[in-house]
Design a protein around this motif. Structure first.
Motif, PDB file in Angstrom:
ATOM      1  N   ASP A 178       1.005  -1.263   0.007  1.00 57.18           N
ATOM      2  CA  ASP A 178       0.021   0.123   0.078  1.00 57.18           C
ATOM      3  C   ASP A 178       0.852   1.083   0.097  1.00 57.18           C
ATOM      4  OD1 ASP A 178      -2.287  -1.552   0.206  1.00 57.18           O
ATOM      5  OD2 ASP A 178      -1.924  -1.761   2.518  1.00 57.18           O
ATOM      6  N   ARG A 179       1.739   1.089   0.627  1.00 57.91           N
ATOM      7  CA  ARG A 179       2.881   2.488   0.861  1.00 57.91           C
ATOM      8  C   ARG A 179       3.552   2.695  -0.391  1.00 57.91           C
ATOM      9  NH1 ARG A 179       4.806   5.712   5.092  1.00 57.91           N
ATOM     10  NH2 ARG A 179       6.737   6.395   4.691  1.00 57.91           N
ATOM     11  N   LEU A 180       4.337   1.549  -0.669  1.00 60.40           N
ATOM     12  CA  LEU A 180       5.288   1.715  -1.986  1.00 60.40           C
ATOM     13  C   LEU A 180       4.603   1.313  -3.265  1.00 60.40           C
ATOM     14  CD1 LEU A 180       8.402  -0.293  -0.492  1.00 60.40           C
ATOM     15  CD2 LEU A 180       8.112   2.236  -0.546  1.00 60.40           C
ATOM     16  N   GLY A 181       3.642   1.093  -3.263  1.00 61.79           N
ATOM     17  CA  GLY A 181       2.838   0.477  -4.470  1.00 61.79           C
ATOM     18  C   GLY A 181       2.986  -0.910  -4.894  1.00 61.79           C
ATOM     19  N   ARG A 182       2.209  -1.586  -5.633  1.00 61.41           N
ATOM     20  CA  ARG A 182       2.026  -2.863  -6.050  1.00 61.41           C
ATOM     21  C   ARG A 182       3.302  -3.369  -6.645  1.00 61.41           C
ATOM     22  NH1 ARG A 182      -1.896  -1.698  -2.509  1.00 61.41           N
ATOM     23  NH2 ARG A 182      -3.990  -1.886  -3.632  1.00 61.41           N
ATOM     24  N   LYS A 183       3.697  -2.478  -7.759  1.00 62.66           N
ATOM     25  CA  LYS A 183       4.836  -3.004  -8.570  1.00 62.66           C
ATOM     26  C   LYS A 183       6.289  -2.810  -7.790  1.00 62.66           C
ATOM     27  CE  LYS A 183       6.849  -1.583 -12.864  1.00 62.66           C
ATOM     28  NZ  LYS A 183       6.503  -0.976 -14.057  1.00 62.66           N
ATOM     29  N   THR A 184       6.526  -1.786  -7.217  1.00 62.12           N
ATOM     30  CA  THR A 184       7.598  -1.870  -6.200  1.00 62.12           C
ATOM     31  C   THR A 184       7.755  -3.045  -5.300  1.00 62.12           C
ATOM     32  OG1 THR A 184       7.765   0.417  -6.326  1.00 62.12           O
ATOM     33  CG2 THR A 184       9.071  -0.419  -4.608  1.00 62.12           C
ATOM     34  N   ALA A 185       6.452  -3.101  -4.726  1.00 60.69           N
ATOM     35  CA  ALA A 185       6.762  -4.365  -3.750  1.00 60.69           C
ATOM     36  C   ALA A 185       6.871  -5.605  -4.277  1.00 60.69           C
ATOM     37  CB  ALA A 185       5.133  -4.214  -2.616  1.00 60.69           C
ATOM     38  N   LEU A 186       6.048  -5.899  -5.349  1.00 61.47           N
ATOM     39  CA  LEU A 186       6.324  -7.107  -6.147  1.00 61.47           C
ATOM     40  C   LEU A 186       7.772  -7.309  -6.624  1.00 61.47           C
ATOM     41  CD1 LEU A 186       3.478  -7.601  -8.804  1.00 61.47           C
ATOM     42  CD2 LEU A 186       4.222  -8.974  -6.766  1.00 61.47           C
ATOM     43  N   LEU A 187       8.527  -6.209  -7.023  1.00 56.23           N
ATOM     44  CA  LEU A 187       9.760  -6.226  -7.417  1.00 56.23           C
ATOM     45  C   LEU A 187      10.994  -6.306  -6.392  1.00 56.23           C
ATOM     46  CD1 LEU A 187      10.031  -3.485 -10.350  1.00 56.23           C
ATOM     47  CD2 LEU A 187       9.832  -5.977 -10.491  1.00 56.23           C
ATOM     48  N   LEU A 188      10.441  -6.021  -5.147  1.00 50.52           N
ATOM     49  CA  LEU A 188      11.428  -6.061  -4.226  1.00 50.52           C
ATOM     50  C   LEU A 188      11.221  -7.556  -3.679  1.00 50.52           C
ATOM     51  CD1 LEU A 188      12.928  -5.107  -1.780  1.00 50.52           C
ATOM     52  CD2 LEU A 188      11.040  -4.337  -0.473  1.00 50.52           C
ATOM     53  N   GLY A 189      10.020  -8.212  -3.508  1.00 50.71           N
ATOM     54  CA  GLY A 189      10.037  -9.402  -2.845  1.00 50.71           C
ATOM     55  C   GLY A 189      10.491 -10.464  -3.742  1.00 50.71           C
ATOM     56  N   LEU A 190      10.019 -10.413  -5.154  1.00 50.65           N
ATOM     57  CA  LEU A 190      10.740 -11.207  -6.282  1.00 50.65           C
ATOM     58  C   LEU A 190      12.140 -11.229  -6.320  1.00 50.65           C
ATOM     59  CD1 LEU A 190       8.172 -10.889  -9.128  1.00 50.65           C
ATOM     60  CD2 LEU A 190       8.332 -13.162  -7.708  1.00 50.65           C
ATOM     61  N   GLY A 191      12.617 -10.113  -6.502  1.00 46.65           N
ATOM     62  CA  GLY A 191      14.196  -9.886  -6.527  1.00 46.65           C
ATOM     63  C   GLY A 191      14.781 -10.559  -5.027  1.00 46.65           C
ATOM     64  N   SER A 192      14.367 -10.427  -4.105  1.00 48.84           N
ATOM     65  CA  SER A 192      14.787 -10.910  -2.666  1.00 48.84           C
ATOM     66  C   SER A 192      14.631 -12.524  -2.754  1.00 48.84           C
ATOM     67  CB  SER A 192      14.263 -10.334  -1.358  1.00 48.84           C
ATOM     68  OG  SER A 192      14.358  -8.967  -1.437  1.00 48.84           O
ATOM     69  N   PHE A 193      13.597 -12.860  -3.166  1.00 53.27           N
ATOM     70  CA  PHE A 193      13.243 -14.448  -3.428  1.00 53.27           C
ATOM     71  C   PHE A 193      14.255 -15.024  -4.204  1.00 53.27           C
ATOM     72  CE2 PHE A 193      11.417 -18.144  -5.278  1.00 53.27           C
ATOM     73  CZ  PHE A 193      11.016 -19.071  -4.278  1.00 53.27           C
ATOM     74  N   GLY A 194      14.623 -14.342  -5.502  1.00 52.27           N
ATOM     75  CA  GLY A 194      15.359 -14.942  -6.358  1.00 52.27           C
ATOM     76  C   GLY A 194      16.901 -14.987  -5.897  1.00 52.27           C
ATOM     77  N   ALA A 195      17.321 -13.879  -5.290  1.00 55.20           N
ATOM     78  CA  ALA A 195      18.644 -13.970  -4.691  1.00 55.20           C
ATOM     79  C   ALA A 195      18.768 -14.933  -3.630  1.00 55.20           C
ATOM     80  CB  ALA A 195      18.939 -12.691  -4.195  1.00 55.20           C
ATOM     81  N   ALA A 196      17.751 -15.264  -2.657  1.00 53.83           N
ATOM     82  CA  ALA A 196      17.899 -16.199  -1.490  1.00 53.83           C
ATOM     83  C   ALA A 196      17.931 -17.696  -2.157  1.00 53.83           C
ATOM     84  CB  ALA A 196      16.784 -15.921  -0.625  1.00 53.83           C
ATOM     85  N   SER A 197      17.127 -17.810  -3.198  1.00 47.45           N
ATOM     86  CA  SER A 197      16.918 -19.139  -3.776  1.00 47.45           C
ATOM     87  C   SER A 197      18.344 -19.460  -4.426  1.00 47.45           C
ATOM     88  CB  SER A 197      16.119 -19.270  -4.788  1.00 47.45           C
ATOM     89  OG  SER A 197      14.634 -19.202  -4.100  1.00 47.45           O
ATOM     90  N   LEU A 198      18.989 -18.735  -5.098  1.00 46.84           N
ATOM     91  CA  LEU A 198      20.257 -18.847  -6.227  1.00 46.84           C
ATOM     92  C   LEU A 198      21.282 -18.874  -5.056  1.00 46.84           C
ATOM     93  CD1 LEU A 198      19.787 -16.399  -9.086  1.00 46.84           C
ATOM     94  CD2 LEU A 198      19.502 -18.887  -9.099  1.00 46.84           C
ATOM     95  N   GLY A 199      21.172 -18.361  -3.592  1.00 44.61           N
ATOM     96  CA  GLY A 199      22.098 -18.419  -2.830  1.00 44.61           C
ATOM     97  C   GLY A 199      22.571 -19.866  -2.460  1.00 44.61           C
ATOM     98  N   PHE A 200      21.646 -20.834  -2.711  1.00 45.37           N
ATOM     99  CA  PHE A 200      21.817 -22.062  -2.312  1.00 45.37           C
ATOM    100  C   PHE A 200      22.987 -22.909  -3.163  1.00 45.37           C
ATOM    101  CE2 PHE A 200      17.662 -21.914  -0.491  1.00 45.37           C
ATOM    102  CZ  PHE A 200      17.722 -23.015   0.654  1.00 45.37           C
TER     103      PHE A 200
END
Length: 416
Positions: free
Chosen positions: A71-93
């Motif tokens: 709600d604060r940052l907007g849907r797009k920014t929150a989606l990109l933040l979450g997806l990018g972090s998830f991708g980095a954590a997953s590839l961290g394996f």
């Protein structure tokens, strides 16, 4: 010719379906990975269970503490933040083989899931013309989650059979998330209503005093408690079964996941035509019948009834989630989705722990299923009362979501 708004809404839906499928591949593969972890790292059951609890803890904290970001940052920014972090954590394996490092990565991925999941749920509200359409879309979304829950364990099983590392499923999910980041960057998004006071973390805490939010959150908690009894403890309950249906017992969990996924697509069709309160009431009563039948009929009945409960469970969570979110203005959808997600994740940890403790105390998994049956009974009673009195009906009617078109509704933002 499809309007830009219509084309964007369709793209947003498919991106959301892919997001839910992607993270289900990892969260629902844990049951297949844990036995290998126990063997490779000489772990006990409690320690190995951290692979489940770390992710759920991250999701819970993100739901309560970070849900407002949509709600604060907007849907797009929150989606990109979450997806990018998830991708980095997953590839961290790929970076190492330390068990505790894996647990930390899973906790980070849980935080990331919480961020992009609440943003995606809020976004569904932005592109839905009515609360009924919102509920139908949520069931389709959870249907794709169910497909991911089938694909992920199958990938892990194949990797292990070929002598490869189970980490491959996380690498694949990480690569998929990067593709989704690209897609989410290019699509146009509805621009939500801006509030004079930007949402903060305290908004979620304030919503916990709202009886409607807490009612839907309680329903979600009860449902998740019942569901975890199946995918956490059913294999143990059926272990050593030597009756007439041994083949079915061996594939009982797979049958449950298949029926749950199929039921969500069927549920989307039903909910577009029938009143949601009575669909939930009938399905929760049938879940209770399955659990009672398994207790009364023993394991010969359980090998049929417990997997079959997946067909009736399928519609519950996405519908509860949808109605809880769509009963509020779109500017609050992220925060409301976060609160419901928090209680969902807490239940996903506490319920199987409680069932395990009861089973240990009284001497077998049967007693854990007795506790699960009590939860199923509470859920069914609540759903029937909800169908009879419809306490959220006026709220939902007042919160009907305005359609987004070229000539009205919320404007689109992002690249054309």
């Amino acid at each position: 010719m499809t309007s830009p708004a219509g084309a964007s809404a369709r793209t947003i839906r498919w991106l959301t379906y892919a997001m839910f499928l992607m993270f289900a591949m990892t969260t629902d593969s844990v049951g297949v990975i844990i036995p290998r972890l126990i063997e490779d790292y000489d772990l006990g059951l409690t320690a190995a269970g951290a692979f489940h609890y770390a992710t759920m803890a991250g999701i819970a904290l993100a739901g309560l503490g970070l849900g407002f970001l949509a709600d604060r940052l907007g849907r797009k920014t929150a989606l990109l933040l979450g997806l990018g972090s998830f991708g980095a954590a997953s590839l961290g394996f790929l970076a190492g083989d330390a068990f505790m490092a894996f647990v930390v990565l899973l906790f980070v991925s849980g935080l990331a899931i919480g961020v992009f999941k609440t943003a995606a749920i809020a976004l569904i509200g932005d592109i839905s013309a009515t609360t009924r359409e919102h509920t139908t879309t949520m069931n389709l979304v959870e249907g794709f989650f169910g497909v991911g829950a089938i694909i992920g364990p199958a990938i892990v099983t194949l990797l292990l059979a070929e002598g490869l590392s189970w980490k491959g499923v996380y690498v694949l999910a990480g690569a998929m998330s990067l593709v989704l980041v690209l897609g989410a960057t290019l699509v146009r998004y509805p621009q939500p209503t801006r509030l004079e006071t930007p949402p903060r973390m305290s908004a979620a805490l304030g919503l916990m005093r709202d009886p409607y939010v807490m009612g839907f959150s309680t329903a979600a908690m009860l449902y998740v408690g019942v569901e975890t009894a199946i995918y956490v403890w059913m294999p143990t309950f059926l272990q050593g079964y030597d009756g007439s249906w041994t083949l079915l017992a061996a594939y009982a969990l797979s049958a449950f996941f298949v029926l749950r996924a199929a039921g969500r697509f069927l549920g989307a069709w039903l909910l577009s035509r029938l009143r949601w309160t009575w669909v939930l009431a009938v399905c929760t009563v049938l879940i209770l019948v399955c659990f009672l039948g398994a207790l009364i009929g023993g394991r010969d009945a359980a090998v049929w009834l417990l997997p079959a409960s997946g067909l009736f469970m399928s519609v519950i969570y996405p519908t509860v989630n949808s109605k809880g979110v769509s009963a509020y203005p779109r500017s609050e959808h992220g925060a409301v989705a976060g609160v419901i997600l928090f209680f969902t994740a807490v239940s996903a940890v506490v319920a199987p722990l409680a069932m395990g403790a009861v089973s240990d105390l009284f001497g077998g998994p049967l007693y854990g299923f007795i506790l699960a049956t009590v939860l199923a009974a509470l859920l069914a009673v609540g759903a029937v009362l909800n169908a009879l009195f419809d306490p959220a009906g006026p709220r939902l009617a007042a919160a009907e979501i305005a359609p987004i078109t070229d000539t009205g509704g919320a404007p689109l933002d992002g690249p054309a």
